[in-house]
Motif scaffolding. Structure first.
Motif, PDB file in Angstrom:
ATOM      1  N   ILE A 167       0.720  -1.397   0.344  1.00 56.84           N
ATOM      2  CA  ILE A 167      -0.197  -0.245   0.120  1.00 56.84           C
ATOM      3  C   ILE A 167       0.791   1.224  -0.085  1.00 56.84           C
ATOM      4  O   ILE A 167       2.163   1.093   0.563  1.00 56.84           O
ATOM      5  CB  ILE A 167      -1.168  -0.219   0.987  1.00 56.84           C
ATOM      6  N   ASN A 168       0.325   2.495   0.097  1.00 56.36           N
ATOM      7  CA  ASN A 168       1.057   3.301  -0.020  1.00 56.36           C
ATOM      8  C   ASN A 168       0.205   4.870   0.996  1.00 56.36           C
ATOM      9  O   ASN A 168      -0.890   4.628   0.850  1.00 56.36           O
ATOM     10  CB  ASN A 168       1.867   3.735  -1.360  1.00 56.36           C
ATOM     11  N   PHE A 169       1.006   5.612   0.757  1.00 55.39           N
ATOM     12  CA  PHE A 169       0.113   7.002   1.582  1.00 55.39           C
ATOM     13  C   PHE A 169       0.841   8.499   0.635  1.00 55.39           C
ATOM     14  O   PHE A 169       2.093   8.098   0.971  1.00 55.39           O
ATOM     15  CB  PHE A 169       0.102   7.486   2.644  1.00 55.39           C
ATOM     16  N   CYS A 184       4.006  10.551  -6.896  1.00 56.61           N
ATOM     17  CA  CYS A 184       4.422   9.765  -7.635  1.00 56.61           C
ATOM     18  C   CYS A 184       5.148   8.640  -6.603  1.00 56.61           C
ATOM     19  O   CYS A 184       5.188   7.590  -7.260  1.00 56.61           O
ATOM     20  CB  CYS A 184       6.119  10.640  -8.402  1.00 56.61           C
ATOM     21  N   LYS A 185       5.575   9.248  -5.305  1.00 55.30           N
ATOM     22  CA  LYS A 185       6.371   8.564  -4.555  1.00 55.30           C
ATOM     23  C   LYS A 185       5.355   7.052  -3.950  1.00 55.30           C
ATOM     24  O   LYS A 185       5.766   6.107  -4.217  1.00 55.30           O
ATOM     25  CB  LYS A 185       6.713   8.984  -3.916  1.00 55.30           C
ATOM     26  N   ALA A 186       3.934   8.150  -4.168  1.00 51.65           N
ATOM     27  CA  ALA A 186       3.194   7.224  -3.637  1.00 51.65           C
ATOM     28  C   ALA A 186       2.232   6.051  -4.368  1.00 51.65           C
ATOM     29  O   ALA A 186       1.941   4.954  -4.144  1.00 51.65           O
ATOM     30  CB  ALA A 186       2.014   7.866  -3.103  1.00 51.65           C
ATOM     31  N   PHE A 187       3.318   5.863  -4.973  1.00 55.62           N
ATOM     32  CA  PHE A 187       3.003   5.105  -6.901  1.00 55.62           C
ATOM     33  C   PHE A 187       4.071   4.300  -7.194  1.00 55.62           C
ATOM     34  O   PHE A 187       4.041   3.192  -8.380  1.00 55.62           O
ATOM     35  CB  PHE A 187       2.401   5.683  -7.865  1.00 55.62           C
ATOM     36  N   PRO A 215       1.324  -0.233  -5.588  1.00 52.76           N
ATOM     37  CA  PRO A 215       0.399   0.247  -4.216  1.00 52.76           C
ATOM     38  C   PRO A 215      -1.078  -0.389  -4.937  1.00 52.76           C
ATOM     39  O   PRO A 215      -1.829   0.460  -5.801  1.00 52.76           O
ATOM     40  CB  PRO A 215       0.422   1.159  -3.564  1.00 52.76           C
ATOM     41  N   GLU A 216      -1.820  -1.894  -4.205  1.00 57.41           N
ATOM     42  CA  GLU A 216      -2.980  -2.140  -4.563  1.00 57.41           C
ATOM     43  C   GLU A 216      -3.992  -1.210  -3.648  1.00 57.41           C
ATOM     44  O   GLU A 216      -5.209  -0.839  -4.176  1.00 57.41           O
ATOM     45  CB  GLU A 216      -3.371  -3.427  -3.952  1.00 57.41           C
ATOM     46  N   ILE A 217      -3.637  -0.605  -2.683  1.00 53.76           N
ATOM     47  CA  ILE A 217      -4.221   0.723  -1.548  1.00 53.76           C
ATOM     48  C   ILE A 217      -3.725   1.939  -1.955  1.00 53.76           C
ATOM     49  O   ILE A 217      -2.257   1.886  -1.384  1.00 53.76           O
ATOM     50  CB  ILE A 217      -4.837   0.026  -0.279  1.00 53.76           C
ATOM     51  N   LEU A 218      -4.442   2.992  -2.067  1.00 50.50           N
ATOM     52  CA  LEU A 218      -3.913   4.077  -2.114  1.00 50.50           C
ATOM     53  C   LEU A 218      -4.784   4.621  -0.763  1.00 50.50           C
ATOM     54  O   LEU A 218      -5.699   5.137  -0.913  1.00 50.50           O
ATOM     55  CB  LEU A 218      -3.620   5.128  -3.504  1.00 50.50           C
TER      56      LEU A 218
END
Ligand SMILES: Nc1ncnc2c1ncn2[C@@H]1O[C@H](COP(=O)(O)OP(=O)(O)O)[C@@H](O)[C@H]1O
Ligand SMILES: [Mg+2]
Lengths: 260, 251
Positions: B80-82, B146-149, B153-156
């Motif tokens: 995931i990412n944030f 960009c950092k979050a992708f 990630p399957e979940i953001l």
């Protein structure tokens, strides 16, 4: 795991490449220290080895100081620029973070020792290598104690936030007077001597003076004590960090540190 | 029942006497975009922080991909990412350096290519060698995304990703985000104060007030049930009264 540690170290190194002021911090302040104390010792210029001791002390002290700073500054920097949550939401473990900052400690301590050692030789004809093979365990011992202090400092900053930031620079100076850095343990009152001997750094500074005055120093038992103390402090520091960190998660302070 | 990839049960967080989140329960299906709304202090940030494992819940359960967050935090974080407007990448590093560092933290095999692709996707390929501090606020938001992708990630999880942006830039960022969402089918849970953005982006919204869910449904359902004209109106009445008077029970 190695990639992640490598990533963190890279992040800290990038900072120094980008920021002249930060790079200066590695060189500038230690060199200033060395200059001040170097000239003080030239001025004192006594028959005995006091002047030499002072130079050795300055270099050794800076190794300890940089090692502690490497940990605290690396993480504090990420708090200041609001990057810390990016790091904490990545799959980096606290252990990896600690290893990465400790590696920074090694890098900084080595640079400090080399730069100051060379300068002291050029300016004051003080050869730190004359300490001999013991130089290595001495420096490692200081590095380890620096890590332990760094962990404690960092734990306090995470827990108490920006108000505790002065500790980044302050903590080492809390131990300096009792660690026989610039003077032998004997000058301390008895009860403070006991305090002094609870710190591994004391053994190193005492040992350094002894080696410089006698040319050799064979009491390995004392070196062992210093290392055992270091292990004790490192374990305690890590446990303290873990405990504070769990409180931080409990109280939701990471959000405050990271977003406000 | 579709594949629920976020499941939250009886999630509670007390800060001393304050109950920030109160027995919260909801789930999010794969591919869904869910908005978490509510006035300041409703508990949105606290919820997201608990989902990221940054804040420890007082009680309750959080599961991602059927894995318990407490037991599998790092495994989950890898997937995931944030992003949030309130956090940023170090301003004294270049865009490439920043993304390269996080590429390593997420173990991306070919970071240089990935970084190039993502900067293209978010329409800021020209900033790659610029110092992050020199970017405009719109570019910074895109860089955060960009950092979050980076780790696909399957979940953001997004906490006010477009806060403090000019409306037209926020609009552009939203379009990009929507684009990416459609292309990659990322599941999103996000908070925002921009009700128009929420209406356009979210399949479903959850309204929080004082840590409790006070309304849940598609934006249209909520507007209809509250006999309002728009989500904006619902939001304002919620912020003023602390509850929804006209809200009749809704599945
Ligand atoms: N670390 C904390 N310590 C004490 N209270 C907190 C903390 N974080 C949030 N709160 C309180 O919890 C409530 C919810 O806050 P928050 O989750 O930030 O709301 P939102 O993001 O919806 O504006 C607020 O009353 C806030 O003051
Ligand atoms: Mg919030």
């Amino acid at each position: 795991m190695l990639t992640r540690i490598n990533g963190l170290v890279l992040r800290y190194l990038y900072l120094y490449r980008r920021s002249l002021a930060r790079a200066g911090e590695i060189f500038f302040w230690p060199i200033m220290d060395l200059l001040v104390w170097g000239f003080v010792s030239t001025y004192i210029n006594q028959e005995n080895n006091v002047a030499l001791f002072l130079l050795g002390s300055v270099i050794f002290w800076d190794v300890l100081y940089r090692s502690q700073q490497a940990i605290t500054l690396s993480i504090s920097e990420d708090i200041w620029v609001k990057n810390i949550l990016n790091v904490f939401v990545s799959p980096v473990s606290i252990f990896e973070l600690m290893v990465a900052t400790c590696i920074m400690g090694i890098i900084k301590a080595v640079i400090t020792a080399v730069v100051l050692g060379s300068l002291a030789f050029l300016l004051y004809a003080f050869n730190i290598v004359s300490i001999g093979i013991l130089l290595l365990p001495f420096l490692i011992s200081l590095l380890l104690f620096g890590w332990a202090l760094g962990m404690v400092t960092m734990a306090l900053i995470l827990r108490f936030g920006k108000s505790a930031e002065a500790l980044v620079w302050g903590i080492p100076f809390l131990i300096q007077p009792f660690s026989a850095v610039f003077y032998p343990v004997e000058v301390l009152p008895n009860w403070l001597q006991i305090v002094a001997y609870t710190m591994p750094s004391t053994y190193v500074f005492e040992g350094m003076r002894e080696v410089l005055s006698n040319g050799e120093w064979l009491n390995l038992k004392i070196l062992m004590i210093a290392f055992l103390l270091n292990i004790l402090y490192l374990v305690t520091g890590a446990i303290f960090f873990g405990w504070m960190f769990s409180q931080v998660r409990e109280k939701g302070y990471l959000t405050r540190l990271g977003m406000e | 029942m579709p594949d629920q990839i976020i499941e939250i049960e009886k999630l509670t967080k007390n800060f001393g006497a304050i109950t920030a989140v109160n027995e919260l329960g909801f789930s999010v299906a794969r591919g869904e975009t869910v908005g978490l709304l509510g006035p300041n202090g409703a508990g949105k940030t606290t919820t997201i922080q608990m989902l990221l494992g940054l804040t420890k819940p007082t009680s309750g359960d959080i599961r991602f991909f059927n894995l318990n967050l407490q037991d599998s935090r790092r495994k989950i974080l890898q997937r995931i990412n944030f992003a949030s407007a309130y956090i940023s990448l170090p301003s004294n590093l270049t865009v490439y350096e920043n993304l390269n560092v996080f590429g390593k933290l997420y173990g991306i095999p070919t970071p240089r290519r990935k970084i190039g692709d993502l900067l293209d996707l978010l329409e800021i390929p020209q900033v790659i060698n610029q110092v992050t501090g020199a970017l405009s606020s719109g570019q910074l938001t895109r860089l955060n995304l960009c950092k979050a992708f980076l780790n696909d990630p399957e979940i953001l999880l997004l906490d006010e990703p477009t806060a403090s942006l000019d409306p037209d830039i926020a609009e552009k960022v939203r379009l990009t985000l929507q684009n990416v969402q459609q292309e990659h089918g990322v599941t999103m849970l996000y908070t925002s104060h921009n009700m128009r953005e929420v209406e356009l982006m979210c399949d479903r919204v959850i309204f929080l007030s004082r840590g409790n869910i006070v309304a849940e449904g598609t934006p249209q359902e909520i507007v209809d049930n509250c006999q309002s004209e728009s989500l904006e109106e619902v939001f304002i009445s919620l912020a003023r009264n602390g509850e929804l008077k006209d809200f009749s029970e809704l599945e």
